[in-house]
Scaffold this active site. Structure first.
Site, PDB file in Angstrom:
ATOM      1  N   ARG A  56      33.245  -1.755  27.119  1.00  0.00           N
ATOM      2  CA  ARG A  56      32.768  -3.129  27.378  1.00  0.00           C
ATOM      3  C   ARG A  56      33.449  -3.707  28.621  1.00  0.00           C
ATOM      4  NH1 ARG A  56      29.662  -5.235  23.243  1.00  0.00           N
ATOM      5  NH2 ARG A  56      29.922  -7.364  23.974  1.00  0.00           N
ATOM      6  N   GLN A  86      32.614 -17.934  23.285  1.00  0.00           N
ATOM      7  CA  GLN A  86      33.204 -16.927  22.383  1.00  0.00           C
ATOM      8  C   GLN A  86      33.306 -15.594  23.112  1.00  0.00           C
ATOM      9  OE1 GLN A  86      31.120 -17.448  18.252  1.00  0.00           O
ATOM     10  NE2 GLN A  86      29.792 -18.258  19.834  1.00  0.00           N
ATOM     11  N   VAL A  88      34.355 -12.659  25.705  1.00  0.00           N
ATOM     12  CA  VAL A  88      35.622 -12.229  26.297  1.00  0.00           C
ATOM     13  C   VAL A  88      35.400 -11.647  27.693  1.00  0.00           C
ATOM     14  CG1 VAL A  88      36.785 -11.939  24.078  1.00  0.00           C
ATOM     15  CG2 VAL A  88      35.504 -10.014  25.044  1.00  0.00           C
ATOM     16  N   ASP A  89      34.140 -11.706  28.190  1.00  0.00           N
ATOM     17  CA  ASP A  89      33.884 -11.315  29.579  1.00  0.00           C
ATOM     18  C   ASP A  89      34.190 -12.518  30.479  1.00  0.00           C
ATOM     19  OD1 ASP A  89      31.563 -13.049  29.886  1.00  0.00           O
ATOM     20  OD2 ASP A  89      30.368 -11.576  28.799  1.00  0.00           O
ATOM     21  N   HIS A 104      37.911 -16.818  22.127  1.00  0.00           N
ATOM     22  CA  HIS A 104      38.262 -15.496  21.598  1.00  0.00           C
ATOM     23  C   HIS A 104      39.027 -14.637  22.606  1.00  0.00           C
ATOM     24  CE1 HIS A 104      34.838 -15.902  18.391  1.00  0.00           C
ATOM     25  NE2 HIS A 104      35.894 -16.627  18.129  1.00  0.00           N
ATOM     26  N   GLY A 177      22.896 -18.469  22.822  1.00  0.00           N
ATOM     27  CA  GLY A 177      23.198 -17.052  22.653  1.00  0.00           C
ATOM     28  C   GLY A 177      24.252 -16.726  21.625  1.00  0.00           C
ATOM     29  N   SER A 179      24.930 -16.164  17.285  1.00  0.00           N
ATOM     30  CA  SER A 179      24.352 -16.102  15.945  1.00  0.00           C
ATOM     31  C   SER A 179      24.959 -17.181  15.048  1.00  0.00           C
ATOM     32  CB  SER A 179      24.570 -14.714  15.332  1.00  0.00           C
ATOM     33  OG  SER A 179      25.942 -14.397  15.338  1.00  0.00           O
ATOM     34  N   GLU A 205      15.961 -16.158  18.535  1.00  0.00           N
ATOM     35  CA  GLU A 205      15.914 -15.957  17.082  1.00  0.00           C
ATOM     36  C   GLU A 205      16.438 -17.183  16.341  1.00  0.00           C
ATOM     37  OE1 GLU A 205      14.566 -13.294  15.888  1.00  0.00           O
ATOM     38  OE2 GLU A 205      14.418 -12.318  17.859  1.00  0.00           O
TER      39      GLU A 205
HETATM   40  N1  APR Z   1      19.307 -15.579  25.365  1.00  0.00           N
HETATM   41  C1  APR Z   1      19.792 -16.336  24.337  1.00  0.00           C
HETATM   42  N2  APR Z   1      20.187 -15.811  23.153  1.00  0.00           N
HETATM   43  C2  APR Z   1      20.096 -14.468  22.999  1.00  0.00           C
HETATM   44  C3  APR Z   1      19.609 -13.621  24.017  1.00  0.00           C
HETATM   45  C4  APR Z   1      19.205 -14.228  25.253  1.00  0.00           C
HETATM   46  N3  APR Z   1      18.731 -13.506  26.271  1.00  0.00           N
HETATM   47  N4  APR Z   1      19.653 -12.347  23.552  1.00  0.00           N
HETATM   48  C5  APR Z   1      20.151 -12.383  22.312  1.00  0.00           C
HETATM   49  N5  APR Z   1      20.412 -13.661  21.960  1.00  0.00           N
HETATM   50  C6  APR Z   1      20.984 -14.163  20.708  1.00  0.00           C
HETATM   51  C7  APR Z   1      20.675 -13.340  19.481  1.00  0.00           C
HETATM   52  O1  APR Z   1      19.433 -13.739  18.904  1.00  0.00           O
HETATM   53  C8  APR Z   1      21.868 -13.664  18.578  1.00  0.00           C
HETATM   54  O2  APR Z   1      21.607 -14.815  17.777  1.00  0.00           O
HETATM   55  O3  APR Z   1      22.394 -14.078  20.862  1.00  0.00           O
HETATM   56  C9  APR Z   1      22.992 -14.013  19.577  1.00  0.00           C
HETATM   57  C10 APR Z   1      24.110 -12.989  19.638  1.00  0.00           C
HETATM   58  O4  APR Z   1      24.791 -13.010  18.428  1.00  0.00           O
HETATM   59  P1  APR Z   1      26.091 -12.126  18.168  1.00  0.00           P
HETATM   60  O5  APR Z   1      25.847 -10.733  18.626  1.00  0.00           O
HETATM   61  O6  APR Z   1      26.463 -12.330  16.739  1.00  0.00           O
HETATM   62  O7  APR Z   1      27.192 -12.744  19.151  1.00  0.00           O
HETATM   63  P2  APR Z   1      28.145 -14.005  18.939  1.00  0.00           P
HETATM   64  O8  APR Z   1      27.474 -15.091  18.196  1.00  0.00           O
HETATM   65  O9  APR Z   1      28.711 -14.317  20.277  1.00  0.00           O
HETATM   66  O10 APR Z   1      29.284 -13.380  18.039  1.00  0.00           O
HETATM   67  C11 APR Z   1      30.375 -14.221  17.709  1.00  0.00           C
HETATM   68  O11 APR Z   1      31.540 -12.385  16.716  1.00  0.00           O
HETATM   69  O12 APR Z   1      32.110 -10.151  16.766  1.00  0.00           O
HETATM   70  C12 APR Z   1      32.547 -11.440  16.993  1.00  0.00           C
HETATM   71  O13 APR Z   1      34.310 -12.154  18.337  1.00  0.00           O
HETATM   72  C13 APR Z   1      32.998 -11.666  18.410  1.00  0.00           C
HETATM   73  O14 APR Z   1      32.746 -13.603  19.815  1.00  0.00           O
HETATM   74  C14 APR Z   1      32.068 -12.732  18.926  1.00  0.00           C
HETATM   75  C15 APR Z   1      31.653 -13.439  17.652  1.00  0.00           C
END
Ligand code: APR
Length: 237
Positions: A56, A86, A88-89, A104, A177, A179, A205
């Protein structure tokens, strides 16, 4: 106007960094996100966790901020903008944002897992992902780890307090972006809603927040964010 942004992995997805919960094809797809981003996972198999972060880290350096990151930076011409991420990039910073609170931590900082001493390890260049890589070793014999916050660890006080202040001072919160399932970070949009603030969610979503937000724009960051703050007075009536 004061704007707070709460971002997650989805905003970097369009730059080519896979999200945590949508990546079903990567080498690590067979692992629960908990396994590669928890202190328990690190203690169980540091080689797996280090390989995941190494990949990553390389990906994040190779990719560029996208229209979403750049749009948020452009908003600074029209409003005071605090980015709470959230992620880390460092794509928000590279996209031009001046105030970024990393809840994070950062993938670009390293320290010894035992003595906490900061480290600047030589990172091998991988041309493709590898499932396991031995982490570098500190002078004290401990393993070097990324400066990120894992499940099972506390959030750093500084960024957390700055994030709460930014939420409390904001006129509007843009959630993009994420969840919205990882706490305590996910409590920040709830805090804004409890204060009666306008909260705009950008996510293709639905999420647990969708029913409560003022507006849910079911589209991508790069489609929704350019020009959004400039149009806010019209959007909000
Ligand atoms: N534009 C907007 N949203 C998007 C896009 C996009 N192009 N592509 C995907 N998504 C949404 C997805 O629908 C999903 O709801 O981004 C979300 C990504 O969710 P996660 O993968 O769960 O990421 P995140 O919410 O940042 O995770 C939170 O979990 O694993 C830990 O510490 C880690 O910071 C991270 C935390």
């Amino acid at each position: 106007m004061q704007v707070a942004v709460f971002s997650g992995a989805g905003i970097s997805a369009e730059s080519g960094v896979p999200t945590f919960r949508d990546d079903e094809v990567g080498l690590w797809a067979q692992y629960d996100p908990y396994e590669v981003s928890s202190i328990d996972g690190w203690n169980r198999h540091p080689e797996l966790v280090w390989a995941w972060y190494l990949w990553r880290w390389q990906l994040s350096r190779r990719v560029e901020p996208n229209l979403g990151h750049r749009a948020i930076a452009d908003w600074e011409q029209h409003a005071k903008v605090h980015v709470i991420t959230q992620n880390v990039d460092n794509l928000h910073e590279r996209g031009g944002s001046s105030t970024v609170h990393h809840l994070h931590g950062s993938m670009f900082e390293f320290r010894c897992a035992d003595c906490d001493h900061p480290s600047n390890p030589v990172m091998p260049e991988l041309t493709e992902p590898v499932l396991e890589v031995a982490p570098p070793v500190c002078d004290c014999g401990g393993l070097i780890r990324p400066g990120v916050v894992w499940f099972g660890e506390d959030l750093p006080d500084g960024p957390w307090n700055a994030a709460v202040e930014a939420i409390d001072a904001a006129d509007v919160l843009i959630v993009v972006g994420t969840s919205g399932v990882v706490y305590p970070a996910a409590s920040l949009p709830e805090r804004a809603l409890d204060q009666g603030k306008t909260v705009i969610q950008v996510n293709p979503e639905p999420t647990p927040l969708s029913d409560r937000v003022t507006v849910h724009l079911r589209t991508t960051a790069s489609a929704a964010l350019p020009g959004m703050v400039q149009r806010l007075p019209f959007l909000l009536g």
